[in-house]
Design a protein around this motif. Structure first.
Motif, PDB file in Angstrom:
ATOM      1  N   SER A  44       0.841  -1.186   0.000  1.00 41.90           N
ATOM      2  CA  SER A  44       0.000   0.000   0.000  1.00 41.90           C
ATOM      3  C   SER A  44       0.878   1.238   0.000  1.00 41.90           C
ATOM      4  N   THR A  45       0.393   2.320  -0.583  1.00 41.72           N
ATOM      5  CA  THR A  45       1.165   3.565  -0.612  1.00 41.72           C
ATOM      6  C   THR A  45       1.379   4.127   0.792  1.00 41.72           C
ATOM      7  N   ARG A  46       0.524   3.798   1.732  1.00 40.46           N
ATOM      8  CA  ARG A  46       0.709   4.321   3.092  1.00 40.46           C
ATOM      9  C   ARG A  46       1.862   3.627   3.816  1.00 40.46           C
ATOM     10  N   HIS A  47       2.361   2.531   3.270  1.00 40.99           N
ATOM     11  CA  HIS A  47       3.486   1.816   3.872  1.00 40.99           C
ATOM     12  C   HIS A  47       4.821   2.181   3.226  1.00 40.99           C
ATOM     13  N   ILE A  48       4.840   3.167   2.357  1.00 41.28           N
ATOM     14  CA  ILE A  48       6.088   3.568   1.707  1.00 41.28           C
ATOM     15  C   ILE A  48       6.953   4.360   2.679  1.00 41.28           C
ATOM     16  N   ILE A  49       8.199   3.953   2.795  1.00 41.14           N
ATOM     17  CA  ILE A  49       9.199   4.773   3.484  1.00 41.14           C
ATOM     18  C   ILE A  49       9.771   5.642   2.380  1.00 41.14           C
ATOM     19  N   ASN A  50       9.408   6.915   2.382  1.00 39.13           N
ATOM     20  CA  ASN A  50       9.645   7.733   1.191  1.00 39.13           C
ATOM     21  C   ASN A  50      11.021   8.363   1.066  1.00 39.13           C
ATOM     22  N   LYS A  51      11.884   8.155   2.024  1.00 39.31           N
ATOM     23  CA  LYS A  51      13.242   8.683   1.869  1.00 39.31           C
ATOM     24  C   LYS A  51      14.207   7.829   2.668  1.00 39.31           C
ATOM     25  N   LEU A  52      15.128   7.190   1.965  1.00 42.98           N
ATOM     26  CA  LEU A  52      16.170   6.390   2.604  1.00 42.98           C
ATOM     27  C   LEU A  52      17.492   7.123   2.484  1.00 42.98           C
ATOM     28  N   PHE A  53      18.338   6.942   3.474  1.00 46.63           N
ATOM     29  CA  PHE A  53      19.665   7.539   3.466  1.00 46.63           C
ATOM     30  C   PHE A  53      20.685   6.409   3.512  1.00 46.63           C
ATOM     31  N   PHE A  54      21.675   6.469   2.648  1.00 41.21           N
ATOM     32  CA  PHE A  54      22.701   5.441   2.586  1.00 41.21           C
ATOM     33  C   PHE A  54      23.997   5.992   3.142  1.00 41.21           C
ATOM     34  N   ASP A  55      24.632   5.223   3.999  1.00 42.38           N
ATOM     35  CA  ASP A  55      25.910   5.611   4.571  1.00 42.38           C
ATOM     36  C   ASP A  55      27.007   5.122   3.637  1.00 42.38           C
ATOM     37  N   ILE A  56      27.622   6.040   2.929  1.00 41.18           N
ATOM     38  CA  ILE A  56      28.674   5.660   1.979  1.00 41.18           C
ATOM     39  C   ILE A  56      30.046   6.054   2.494  1.00 41.18           C
ATOM     40  N   SER A  57      30.142   6.366   3.779  1.00 38.48           N
ATOM     41  CA  SER A  57      31.426   6.787   4.336  1.00 38.48           C
ATOM     42  C   SER A  57      32.438   5.660   4.370  1.00 38.48           C
ATOM     43  N   GLY A  58      32.004   4.416   4.233  1.00 47.19           N
ATOM     44  CA  GLY A  58      32.919   3.283   4.255  1.00 47.19           C
ATOM     45  C   GLY A  58      33.698   3.111   2.970  1.00 47.19           C
ATOM     46  N   GLU A  59      33.350   3.853   1.925  1.00 47.00           N
ATOM     47  CA  GLU A  59      34.069   3.739   0.669  1.00 47.00           C
ATOM     48  C   GLU A  59      35.445   4.364   0.790  1.00 47.00           C
ATOM     49  N   GLU A  60      36.391   3.792   0.080  1.00 42.82           N
ATOM     50  CA  GLU A  60      37.727   4.365   0.065  1.00 42.82           C
ATOM     51  C   GLU A  60      37.702   5.678  -0.690  1.00 42.82           C
ATOM     52  N   GLU A  61      38.527   6.608  -0.254  1.00 47.15           N
ATOM     53  CA  GLU A  61      38.614   7.871  -0.973  1.00 47.15           C
ATOM     54  C   GLU A  61      39.134   7.631  -2.373  1.00 47.15           C
ATOM     55  N   GLY A  62      38.534   8.306  -3.315  1.00 50.98           N
ATOM     56  CA  GLY A  62      38.991   8.175  -4.688  1.00 50.98           C
ATOM     57  C   GLY A  62      38.390   6.988  -5.419  1.00 50.98           C
ATOM     58  N   SER A  63      37.606   6.165  -4.732  1.00 58.12           N
ATOM     59  CA  SER A  63      37.000   5.038  -5.434  1.00 58.12           C
ATOM     60  C   SER A  63      35.895   5.559  -6.342  1.00 58.12           C
ATOM     61  N   SER A  64      35.737   4.924  -7.483  1.00 53.77           N
ATOM     62  CA  SER A  64      34.727   5.386  -8.420  1.00 53.77           C
ATOM     63  C   SER A  64      33.622   4.344  -8.515  1.00 53.77           C
ATOM     64  N   ALA A  65      32.489   4.641  -7.894  1.00 56.12           N
ATOM     65  CA  ALA A  65      31.359   3.726  -7.911  1.00 56.12           C
ATOM     66  C   ALA A  65      30.197   4.338  -8.683  1.00 56.12           C
ATOM     67  N   ASP A  66      30.513   5.278  -9.569  1.00 52.61           N
ATOM     68  CA  ASP A  66      29.444   5.886 -10.348  1.00 52.61           C
ATOM     69  C   ASP A  66      28.978   4.902 -11.420  1.00 52.61           C
ATOM     70  N   PRO A  67      27.759   5.062 -11.920  1.00 50.44           N
ATOM     71  CA  PRO A  67      27.200   4.107 -12.886  1.00 50.44           C
ATOM     72  C   PRO A  67      28.063   3.902 -14.134  1.00 50.44           C
ATOM     73  N   GLU A  68      28.652   4.949 -14.651  1.00 48.41           N
ATOM     74  CA  GLU A  68      29.472   4.819 -15.857  1.00 48.41           C
ATOM     75  C   GLU A  68      30.709   3.958 -15.598  1.00 48.41           C
ATOM     76  N   SER A  69      31.357   4.164 -14.465  1.00 49.29           N
ATOM     77  CA  SER A  69      32.536   3.362 -14.123  1.00 49.29           C
ATOM     78  C   SER A  69      32.162   1.907 -13.907  1.00 49.29           C
ATOM     79  N   LEU A  70      31.029   1.680 -13.244  1.00 47.99           N
ATOM     80  CA  LEU A  70      30.578   0.308 -13.034  1.00 47.99           C
ATOM     81  C   LEU A  70      30.244  -0.383 -14.354  1.00 47.99           C
ATOM     82  N   GLN A  71      29.600   0.337 -15.265  1.00 45.69           N
ATOM     83  CA  GLN A  71      29.276  -0.242 -16.573  1.00 45.69           C
ATOM     84  C   GLN A  71      30.547  -0.554 -17.349  1.00 45.69           C
TER      85      GLN A  71
END
Length: 97
Positions: free
Chosen positions: A54-81
């Motif tokens: 049901s639409t009333r059960h939607i959690i409408n905003k999630l936050f992802f903790d990406i601080s665990g990534e190494e600096e300079g790592s490229s996880a953007d969609p183009e790099s992954l593709q």
């Protein structure tokens, strides 16, 4: 026997420019895509697992903790593709050999 129609909700990557939402079955989607799904789909089922939702059960905003990534790592969609394409080429070469 009736034919079941399955509709695609979205195939874009999650990024910081669009809100990500979840429903109570645990599947995540872009918030706008999920709302559009509920407005146009014939049944109010999860697009992934088909559980009743049901639409009333939607959690409408999630936050992802990406601080665990190494600096300079490229996880953007183009790099992954690009990495996926490279690995497919390597696999194809090994299968030929």
């Amino acid at each position: 026997m009736p034919i079941r129609a399955y509709y695609t909700i979205c195939s874009d990557f999650f990024d910081h420019s669009r809100d990500v939402a979840a429903i109570h079955c645990g599947h995540t989607f872009h918030y706008e895509c999920l709302l559009h799904w509920f407005q146009t789909a014939p049944n109010k089922n999860c697009p992934q697992c088909r559980k009743q939702v049901s639409t009333r059960h939607i959690i409408n905003k999630l936050f992802f903790d990406i601080s665990g990534e190494e600096e300079g790592s490229s996880a953007d969609p183009e790099s992954l593709q690009n990495e996926l394409n490279r690995m497919k080429a390597v696999l194809s070469t090994k299968e030929r050999d």
